[in-house]
Each structure stands twice: as C-alpha cells, then as structure tokens.
Design an enzyme around this catalytic site. Structure first.
Site, short mmCIF file in Angstrom:
data_model
loop_
_atom_site.label_atom_id
_atom_site.label_comp_id
_atom_site.label_asym_id
_atom_site.label_seq_id
_atom_site.Cartn_x
_atom_site.Cartn_y
_atom_site.Cartn_z
CG ASN A 1 -1.83 1.15 1.32
OD1 ASN A 1 -1.77 2.06 0.50
ND2 ASN A 1 -2.69 1.14 2.32
NE ARG B 1 -10.36 11.92 4.77
CZ ARG B 1 -10.32 10.63 4.45
NH1 ARG B 1 -11.42 9.95 4.23
NH2 ARG B 1 -9.16 10.02 4.33
CD GLU C 1 -8.88 -1.92 4.56
OE1 GLU C 1 -8.39 -1.63 5.67
OE2 GLU C 1 -9.21 -1.07 3.72
CG MET D 1 -13.52 6.63 19.46
SD MET D 1 -14.62 8.04 19.73
CE MET D 1 -15.45 8.17 18.14
NE ARG D 2 -6.59 3.61 21.61
CZ ARG D 2 -5.68 2.81 21.07
NH1 ARG D 2 -5.30 1.74 21.71
NH2 ARG D 2 -5.16 3.07 19.90
CG HIS E 1 -13.13 2.64 3.67
ND1 HIS E 1 -13.83 3.57 4.42
CD2 HIS E 1 -11.83 2.90 3.91
CE1 HIS E 1 -13.00 4.35 5.07
NE2 HIS E 1 -11.76 3.97 4.78
CE LYS F 1 -0.69 1.69 7.07
NZ LYS F 1 -2.11 1.87 7.06
CG HIS G 1 -13.87 0.72 7.36
ND1 HIS G 1 -13.07 -0.38 7.19
CD2 HIS G 1 -13.03 1.74 7.65
CE1 HIS G 1 -11.81 -0.03 7.36
NE2 HIS G 1 -11.76 1.26 7.64
CG LEU G 2 -17.29 3.01 12.34
CD1 LEU G 2 -18.07 2.93 13.65
CD2 LEU G 2 -17.85 4.12 11.45
N GLY G 3 -12.56 3.81 11.03
CA GLY G 3 -11.15 3.94 11.40
C GLY G 3 -10.85 5.43 11.45
CG ASN G 4 -7.18 7.54 11.80
OD1 ASN G 4 -7.56 8.16 12.79
ND2 ASN G 4 -6.11 6.78 11.81
N GLY G 5 -10.45 7.08 8.61
CA GLY G 5 -11.50 7.35 7.62
C GLY G 5 -12.69 6.48 7.99
P1 ADP Z 1 -6.84 3.55 10.02
O1 ADP Z 1 -8.07 4.03 9.33
O2 ADP Z 1 -5.72 4.53 10.02
O3 ADP Z 1 -6.44 2.12 9.65
P2 ADP Z 1 -7.77 2.33 12.48
O4 ADP Z 1 -8.73 1.41 11.79
O5 ADP Z 1 -6.61 1.71 13.18
O6 ADP Z 1 -7.25 3.50 11.56
O7 ADP Z 1 -8.64 3.15 13.56
C1 ADP Z 1 -8.07 4.17 14.33
C2 ADP Z 1 -9.13 4.66 15.32
O8 ADP Z 1 -9.54 3.56 16.16
C3 ADP Z 1 -8.60 5.75 16.25
O9 ADP Z 1 -9.57 6.77 16.40
C4 ADP Z 1 -8.43 5.00 17.56
O10 ADP Z 1 -8.53 5.83 18.69
C5 ADP Z 1 -9.58 4.02 17.48
N1 ADP Z 1 -9.41 2.96 18.47
C6 ADP Z 1 -8.49 1.99 18.51
N2 ADP Z 1 -8.61 1.25 19.64
C7 ADP Z 1 -9.65 1.77 20.32
C8 ADP Z 1 -10.28 1.46 21.57
N3 ADP Z 1 -9.88 0.47 22.33
N4 ADP Z 1 -11.34 2.21 21.95
C9 ADP Z 1 -11.79 3.24 21.18
N5 ADP Z 1 -11.23 3.58 20.01
C10 ADP Z 1 -10.18 2.86 19.58
#
Ligand code: ADP
Length: 395
Positions: free
Chosen positions: A10, A237, A381, A280-281, A176, A17, A204-208
């Site tokens: 990637n 975003r 992925e 989010m953490r 995604h 990556k 799908h809830l990550g940074n995006g």
């Molecule tokens: P990316 O889209 O870069 O791959 P990830 O899928 O790793 O990102 O998601 C990152 C998000 O997940 C961050 O907001 C992070 O704080 C959140 N996250 C990871 N572990 C936890 C957790 N234990 N509780 C709440 N949010 C979490």
C-alpha cells in the site's frame, strides 16, 4: 494444497505499508512500514512473530525503500512469491474488480489521477518501482472503488447536470471497498449463510469512516462519494456539509479553495468538533473526565453514523444484520452502543453485556436474541487483497 505467498503493498505519498501473506495462514508472515519517505528521516520498520527491527533508509526515495524490502522478503519467504498485490485508491469506472497490471492498467490508473490527486500518483509510483524490484512476478491492482461499481445509477448519480457525469466522471464512487467486501463475506459465514449471501449494513470506522449496504456480496450504496470526504464524520474529515459552505466561507471570510479543503479534510471531524484530538480512544477518556467537546464529538459521530446507516437501509430489501469494523468499530463499545440508541426503528437491539465484553480481534455477535444480527468483525484488507491477487493466477 500447496501454500502460495503474496506481498501486499500500500504505497502512499510518504509511506509504504507492506505485508507478506500466505494463502493458508491467517496472520502476516512479515509486515512493516517505510515511513517519512521524501525526507532525510526515512525508516523501514518490519516485524514478524519473533521480533521487530528498524532500518534507516539512505535516502527517502520510494524505490530505495522497495529495494530494501527485497532481501527482507527473500529471507522470510520460504518459497518464491506468487504475486504482488497493490492497493490502488481510485479505479474510476474502468475497474469493477482486481486486475493483473499491464501497460493498459497503468495508463488507466494514471487517467484516474484527477479523481484522486493525492493517492493515485503515489500508488502508481509504488507499482512502477515495485515492478522494477520484484521482477518476473505478476503484479495485481486491487481498487478501493471497485466493489462499489455494482451500485445502481440511482445511488451513484448526483443531481447535477448530466454533462458533468458523462464528460467529467462526476459521480459517487465510494471507497473502503476491500474492507466492506471482506467483512460482509465474513458476516455471511458467521451467520451460517451461503458465501456471498445476506443483506448487510456495514460500518467501517477507522481514521476514515464509511458505511455501506451490501446485498448478496454486492455493494448497493455507500456513504463516500466522488472523494472520501463525503458521508460520515471521520477523524479529521467533516463528512457531509452543506454544499454551499465553500461559497459562504469564500464570500464571508475570504477563504481560498486550498484553505477550505485543508479545513474540511484535516481540521474537522472528531478533531474539529472536540477541539482536542482525532483519536477516539483519547476522546472516550476525555469524555469520562467531563470534557464537553469530547462528549459532543462522540454524540455527533454516533448520531450521524446512525442516520447514514438508516438511510442506506433504503438500498436493501431486508436486513440480516449490522457490521461494525475498523479501529473504532472493533474496539469502541461506547460508539456501538450510542449509535444503536438511534436505530431502534430497524428493530436492532444490542445485548449490553455482549457489547462491552466483545473479545478483541475476534468476530462475534453482540445482539439481543430478538434482534437482527449485530456483529463486530475485525477487518483484514490485506487478506482480501492477497486473496483477490491469487484468484487472478491460474493454479
Ligand atoms: P486507520 O483508518 O488509520 O487504519 P484504524 O482502523 O486503526 O485506523 O482506527 C483508528 C481509530 O480507532 C482511532 O480513532 C483509535 O482511537 C480508534 N481505536 C483503537 N482502539 C480503540 C479502543 N480500544 N477504543 C476506542 N477507540 C479505539
């Protein structure tokens, strides 16, 4: 069955990556990251089951990083690679699935660059450098957009003059795709349905962040559009805003387009709402300590997610279940719980105990017994990219 190996790459503008995946093992044999490319602080970090190492890269070139990868792969692979699978962000309307890379595919990725000006040129540079380093091996392109090419016109067209679509490709594409495809197939397995059977809403809830409606293995609609900015609130975003916002900011604050784009892409979302962080953490921690911005950011994130998922239900004839994935979806019981508070109309009921005790890294069901399935499914992925790459080579 003999095992086969795929190197998954990637390539972004300042990072690469990678992961060495085997057909038969669920986890990567080797994975890592070349980081801070384009600077004199570039490093290559890799890890396997036993250890983790970092190497300084003499220059910050993508080609140097990929050349440093070759001996590493040769050391860790027990046999020759069968394929190199490249993640490519934008396949436009050219690609409805994975492709063996040849000159035509390279040209089409280049032609789609105006749709993804940050990502496609970096993906392309990575592919070309990797093809020089890993010779005599088939290289495959797996597109973030391809899974969503099954969307019907009523889902992918904007209500704009037709020529903008026909002459300039202005439409909704979605992203995604590899993740939504992977987790919806896993959901069918977990529910005991035939592969690629089922009507799913996927978050799908990550940074995006994006949501998707999947029917029998095909995307019916998704929250991201022409670019990954549309739809849900994300880390930095904004997601959906009034399309007149650009004109309003230009008129009233004299902001130019780069400033507005930077604000919407990098200063908004959870970060903008909380005034604290995009993570989010950390937001959950701050909320528990009484930070009102953090609490608001989480409330808006969850409400807007619920609204998007409920809207996407319009694309499905029935609902077999809801899937949470990505770093937030897999780990945040708070986000899952708050989102579902807004979704009772769909009959979805969370089992609170199962939600809070969902095991990390494992697919599981967290719904009440009289509710459609609610699942937490770790996305992978790289697995999807490896599998799609291998599917293109005859045995
Ligand atoms: P990316 O889209 O870069 O791959 P990830 O899928 O790793 O990102 O998601 C990152 C998000 O997940 C961050 O907001 C992070 O704080 C959140 N996250 C990871 N572990 C936890 C957790 N234990 N509780 C709440 N949010 C979490």
């Amino acid at each position: 069955m003999s095992d086969r190996l795929v190197l998954v790459i990637n390539c972004g503008s300042s990072s690469i990556k990678f992961a060495l995946r085997s057909e038969l093992h669920s986890s990567a044999l080797l994975s890592g990251l070349a980081d801070r490319l384009g600077s004199n602080k570039a490093t290559l970090t890799w890890q396997n089951a036993d250890n983790k190492e970092t190497l300084a890269l003499a220059d910050g070139e993508h080609a140097t990083a990929l050349a440093a990868l070759l001996p590493l792969i040769e050391r860790h692979a027990r046999q020759p690679l069968s394929a190199v699978g490249h993640r490519v962000v934008h396949g436009g309307e050219h690609f409805t699935g994975a492709q063996i890379i040849d000159q035509q595919v390279l040209d089409a990725i280049r032609a789609n660059a105006p749709l993804a000006p940050l990502h496609n040129p970096a993906n392309l540079a990575g592919i070309e450098a990797a093809m020089r380093v890993f010779r005599q091996i088939p290289h495959m392109a797996i597109f973030d957009t391809a899974f969503h090419q099954s969307m019907p016109a009523h889902a992918y067209r904007y209500a704009l003059p037709e020529a903008l679509y026909t002459e300039h490709g202005i439409r909704r594409y979605g992203f995604h795709g590899t993740s939504h495809q992977y987790v919806s197939a896993q959901a069918s397995k977990l529910a005991g349905l035939q592969p690629n059977n089922g009507a799913w809403l996927s978050a799908h809830l990550g940074n995006g962040c994006s949501s998707c409606a999947v029917l029998d293995g095909r995307s019916q609609d998704t929250s991201m559009g022409l670019t990954p900015l549309e739809g849900l609130v994300m880390g930095t975003r904004s997601g959906d805003v009034d399309p007149n916002l650009h004109a309003h900011l230009a008129r009233t604050l004299n902001w130019d387009l780069p400033r507005i784009e930077a604000m919407l892409n990098r200063e908004s979302g959870l970060l903008g709402l909380s005034g604290l962080t995009n993570d989010m953490r950390q937001l959950e921690q701050a909320r528990s300590e009484g930070h009102t911005g953090a609490a608001l950011a989480i409330d808006v994130f969850c409400y807007r997610l619920a609204r998007s998922l409920m809207g996407l239900a319009a694309a499905l004839p029935r609902l077999d279940g809801l899937i949470f994935t990505g770093g937030i979806g897999e780990n945040s019981a708070l986000v899952r719980g708050k989102t579902l508070e807004h979704m009772t109309v769909l009959g979805l009921k969370l089992d609170t105990e199962r939600n809070t005790s969902a095991p990390r890294g494992q697919a599981c069901m967290i719904n009440h017994s009289d509710s459609p399935a609610i699942m937490v499914i770790p996305t992978d992925e790289e697995r999807q990219i490896a599998d799609e790459s291998l599917a293109l080579i005859p045995h």
